[in-house]
Design a protein around this motif. Structure first.
Motif, PDB file in Angstrom:
ATOM      1  N   ARG A   1      53.120  -9.887  -5.639  1.00  0.00           N
ATOM      2  CA  ARG A   1      53.216  -9.449  -4.238  1.00  0.00           C
ATOM      3  C   ARG A   1      52.783  -8.000  -4.047  1.00  0.00           C
ATOM      4  O   ARG A   1      53.089  -7.388  -3.025  1.00  0.00           O
ATOM      5  CB  ARG A   1      54.644  -9.627  -3.732  1.00  0.00           C
ATOM      6  N   HIS A   2      52.094  -7.456  -5.018  1.00  0.00           N
ATOM      7  CA  HIS A   2      51.688  -6.050  -4.905  1.00  0.00           C
ATOM      8  C   HIS A   2      50.741  -5.877  -3.722  1.00  0.00           C
ATOM      9  O   HIS A   2      49.759  -6.602  -3.579  1.00  0.00           O
ATOM     10  CB  HIS A   2      51.008  -5.569  -6.191  1.00  0.00           C
ATOM     11  N   PRO A   3      51.033  -4.924  -2.838  1.00  0.00           N
ATOM     12  CA  PRO A   3      50.251  -4.790  -1.600  1.00  0.00           C
ATOM     13  C   PRO A   3      48.777  -4.471  -1.812  1.00  0.00           C
ATOM     14  O   PRO A   3      47.947  -4.855  -0.989  1.00  0.00           O
ATOM     15  CB  PRO A   3      50.965  -3.667  -0.838  1.00  0.00           C
ATOM     16  N   GLN A   4      48.418  -3.796  -2.889  1.00  0.00           N
ATOM     17  CA  GLN A   4      47.002  -3.458  -3.085  1.00  0.00           C
ATOM     18  C   GLN A   4      46.140  -4.677  -3.385  1.00  0.00           C
ATOM     19  O   GLN A   4      44.918  -4.615  -3.291  1.00  0.00           O
ATOM     20  CB  GLN A   4      46.850  -2.411  -4.181  1.00  0.00           C
TER      21      GLN A   4
ATOM     22  N   GLU B   1      46.148  -7.328  -1.588  1.00  0.00           N
ATOM     23  CA  GLU B   1      45.814  -7.974  -0.316  1.00  0.00           C
ATOM     24  C   GLU B   1      44.321  -7.948  -0.025  1.00  0.00           C
ATOM     25  O   GLU B   1      43.743  -8.948   0.402  1.00  0.00           O
ATOM     26  CB  GLU B   1      46.561  -7.309   0.844  1.00  0.00           C
TER      27      GLU B   1
ATOM     28  N   TRP C   1      48.879  -1.596   3.882  1.00  0.00           N
ATOM     29  CA  TRP C   1      49.496  -1.937   2.598  1.00  0.00           C
ATOM     30  C   TRP C   1      49.789  -0.709   1.746  1.00  0.00           C
ATOM     31  O   TRP C   1      50.509  -0.804   0.758  1.00  0.00           O
ATOM     32  CB  TRP C   1      48.622  -2.917   1.808  1.00  0.00           C
TER      33      TRP C   1
ATOM     34  N   ARG D   1      51.392   2.468   0.192  1.00  0.00           N
ATOM     35  CA  ARG D   1      52.750   3.034   0.099  1.00  0.00           C
ATOM     36  C   ARG D   1      52.636   4.548   0.108  1.00  0.00           C
ATOM     37  O   ARG D   1      52.672   5.191  -0.930  1.00  0.00           O
ATOM     38  CB  ARG D   1      53.439   2.546  -1.174  1.00  0.00           C
TER      39      ARG D   1
END
Length: 144
Positions: free
Chosen positions: A39-42, A44, A140, A142
């Motif tokens: 689920r790491h945002p990068q 996406e 996305w 952080r």
């Protein structure tokens, strides 16, 4: 995990090695070979591509090329290519590029002043997988 939008030529030795390692991890995630970081945002922006595995493979190839240019031996056999889908540039917002650029400059100033001095005056250069579009920091990111 930091999947830089910036060109790997801007990274110091530590940053280039970390970029390789983290992109290999991203490749494993996108190929379903690990249960961590799913689920790491990068990820996406890679998942949004027609062929995420081929896209991360192309991303890794540029890092390996830069490593080879510097005389390092990154094992390109670890790069998985898949499908015949055309790999298109990934849009990245101008605010994201600036955020990453300032983040990298801070890291280089502390860790590799000689690299900082070499790259700081030139401004950011994008990894060839990306094309800049107008906008702020990506949702996305952080940025804390």
């Amino acid at each position: 995990m930091r999947l830089w939008s910036l060109h790997p030529s801007l990274l110091d030795r530590q940053g280039l090695t970390a970029a390789w390692r983290e992109a290999l991890l991203a490749q494993a995630v996108l190929l379903g070979r690990t249960r961590g970081y799913t689920r790491h945002p990068q990820l996406e922006r890679f998942r949004a591509q027609p062929d995420p595995a081929a896209t991360i493979g192309a991303y890794l190839a540029v890092i390996a090329e830069e490593a080879g240019r510097r005389g390092y031996r990154f094992d390109s056999a670890r790069i998985v290519t898949s499908g015949d889908a055309a790999i298109r540039p990934i849009p990245v917002r101008s605010g994201q590029v600036e955020f990453e650029w300032q983040h990298l400059l801070r890291k280089l100033a502390a860790r590799s002043p000689e690299v900082h001095e070499r790259v700081a005056s030139g401004g950011p250069i994008l990894h060839p997988m990306f094309e800049v579009i107008a906008g702020g920091i990506e949702p996305w990111e952080r940025a804390g």
